[in-house]
Design a protein around this motif. Structure first.
Motif, short mmCIF file in Angstrom:
data_model
loop_
_atom_site.label_atom_id
_atom_site.label_comp_id
_atom_site.label_asym_id
_atom_site.label_seq_id
_atom_site.Cartn_x
_atom_site.Cartn_y
_atom_site.Cartn_z
N VAL A 73 1.00 -0.72 0.21
CA VAL A 73 0.02 -0.51 0.13
C VAL A 73 0.84 1.15 0.44
CG1 VAL A 73 -1.76 0.91 1.73
CG2 VAL A 73 -1.65 -1.06 1.04
N LEU A 74 1.92 0.91 0.78
CA LEU A 74 3.04 2.40 1.00
C LEU A 74 3.29 2.44 -0.25
CD1 LEU A 74 5.05 2.84 3.65
CD2 LEU A 74 6.01 3.04 1.45
N LEU A 75 3.91 1.38 -1.87
CA LEU A 75 4.10 2.38 -3.16
C LEU A 75 3.71 3.09 -3.09
CD1 LEU A 75 5.77 -1.33 -2.85
CD2 LEU A 75 7.16 0.61 -2.40
N ARG A 83 1.29 7.24 4.78
CA ARG A 83 1.38 7.52 5.95
C ARG A 83 0.94 6.42 6.98
NH1 ARG A 83 1.19 13.32 4.88
NH2 ARG A 83 3.03 14.22 4.83
N SER A 84 -0.29 5.96 7.22
CA SER A 84 -1.06 5.39 7.80
C SER A 84 -0.54 4.59 7.26
CB SER A 84 -2.41 5.36 7.65
OG SER A 84 -2.81 6.24 7.67
N ALA A 85 -0.46 3.51 5.80
CA ALA A 85 0.24 1.63 5.79
C ALA A 85 1.99 2.03 6.24
CB ALA A 85 0.49 1.61 4.36
N ALA A 86 2.39 3.13 6.41
CA ALA A 86 4.17 3.32 7.46
C ALA A 86 3.40 2.62 8.99
CB ALA A 86 5.06 3.99 7.18
N GLY A 145 10.20 1.70 10.93
CA GLY A 145 10.09 2.79 11.25
C GLY A 145 11.67 4.01 10.46
N LEU A 146 12.24 3.64 10.16
CA LEU A 146 12.75 4.42 8.64
C LEU A 146 10.62 5.51 8.14
CD1 LEU A 146 15.58 6.23 7.11
CD2 LEU A 146 15.20 4.51 5.92
N ALA A 147 10.36 4.60 7.68
CA ALA A 147 9.35 4.98 6.15
C ALA A 147 8.62 5.83 7.34
CB ALA A 147 8.20 3.67 6.28
N VAL A 148 7.93 5.71 8.53
CA VAL A 148 7.10 6.27 9.50
C VAL A 148 8.03 7.80 9.42
CG1 VAL A 148 6.09 6.99 11.70
CG2 VAL A 148 6.02 5.13 10.63
N TRP A 149 9.46 7.93 9.98
CA TRP A 149 10.37 9.48 9.61
C TRP A 149 10.17 9.70 8.93
CZ3 TRP A 149 16.16 9.89 9.52
CH2 TRP A 149 16.27 10.82 10.00
N GLN A 150 9.61 9.12 6.83
CA GLN A 150 11.01 9.96 5.93
C GLN A 150 9.68 9.59 4.73
OE1 GLN A 150 14.41 11.23 5.06
NE2 GLN A 150 14.63 11.07 6.88
#
Length: 197
Positions: A73-75, A83-86, A145-150
Motif C-alpha cells: 500500500v505504501l508503494l 503515512r497510515s500504511a507506514a 521506522g524509517l518509513a514513518v520518519w521519511q
C-alpha cells in the motif's frame, strides 16, 4: 542531492522490508525449536511434535503478511493513506517481534511437556528458522521506522496512474466521428452527457 538520498533510502528500505517480510513469513511456518535430548524417547517426541504446526509460529507468519501488505500500500499511495500504511507496517513489525518472543517460551514448554510424558529428560533449542524470524523482524522494524520518519520525503507514484476522478470535461459540441466517441469513453467520460463542468 537530498532527493537522490531520499530515493536511495526509499529503495533500500523497501527492498530490505520485502526481503525481511518474506523471510519471516516463511520462517513462521517452519519449526522454531527442536528437541534437545537423546534416546528413543526423544526420537518419539521429535516425531510427535513434528506433526502439524506444533512447533511453528503462525502468528509471526500472519503479522509478516500484514507488514508486507502495508508496504504494498505504501508503494502505490500518497499523503495520509501512505503515512497510515507506514504506521501499520511498524505496528505489525513490532507485533511480529513480540509474537516471536512469546512463542519461544510456549514452544519450549510444549517440548518439555512431551519429554516428561515419555519419561525423557532434555529440553528444546532454537532452530535457524527462529533466528531468521527474529532477525527479519528487527529489519522490518527498522525499515518501517524509517518509513514513518521519511515517508513525506520519499518519491510517490505519478498521478497519471490514478483512476479517473469523475471530473467532467467541457463539451465543445457534438463529436465529429465515432472515433471521438471511443476516445471520450477511453478517457472515462460519457460522450452522451452534455452537461458542462
Amino acid at each position: 542531492m537530498a532527493e537522490r538520498r531520499g530515493r536511495r533510502g526509499f529503495g533500500l528500505a523497501t527492498l530490505a522490508a520485502l526481503a525481511a517480510g518474506t523471510t519471516c513469513a516463511v520462517a513462521g511456518t517452519r519449526a522454531a525449536v527442536e528437541v534437545d535430548a537423546e534416546g528413543q524417547a526423544a526420537a518419539m517426541v521429535t516425531a510427535g511434535t513434528a506433526q502439524g504446526d506444533a512447533l511453528t509460529m503462525p502468528l509471526v507468519t500472519s503479522l509478516a503478511l500484514v507488514a508486507l501488505a502495508s508496504w504494498g500500500v505504501l508503494l502505490v499511495t500518497r499523503g495520509v493513506v501512505r503515512r497510515s500504511a507506514a504506521a501499520l507496517a511498524l505496528l505489525a513489525s513490532l507485533g511480529l517481534l513480540a509474537a516471536a518472543a512469546a512463542a519461544l517460551g510456549d514452544l519450549r514448554g510444549t517440548v518439555e511437556d512431551a519429554l516428561t510424558e515419555v519419561g525423557a529428560t532434555g529440553g528444546a533449542s532454537v532452530t535457524g528458522w527462529y533466528l531468521a524470524a527474529v532477525v527479519g523482524g528487527v529489519v522490518l522494524v527498522l525499515a518501517a521506522g524509517l518509513a514513518v520518519w521519511q515517508v513525506p520525503a520519499w518519491p510517490e507514484m505519478g498521478r497519471r496512474y490514478d483512476s479517473p476522478t469523475g471530473e467532467e470535461r467541457a463539451v465543445t459540441g457534438d463529436p465529429e466521428s465515432p472515433l471521438d466517441l471511443w476516445r471520450a469513453m477511453d478517457e472515462g467520460h460519457d460522450p452522451t452527457d452534455r452537461t458542462s463542468p
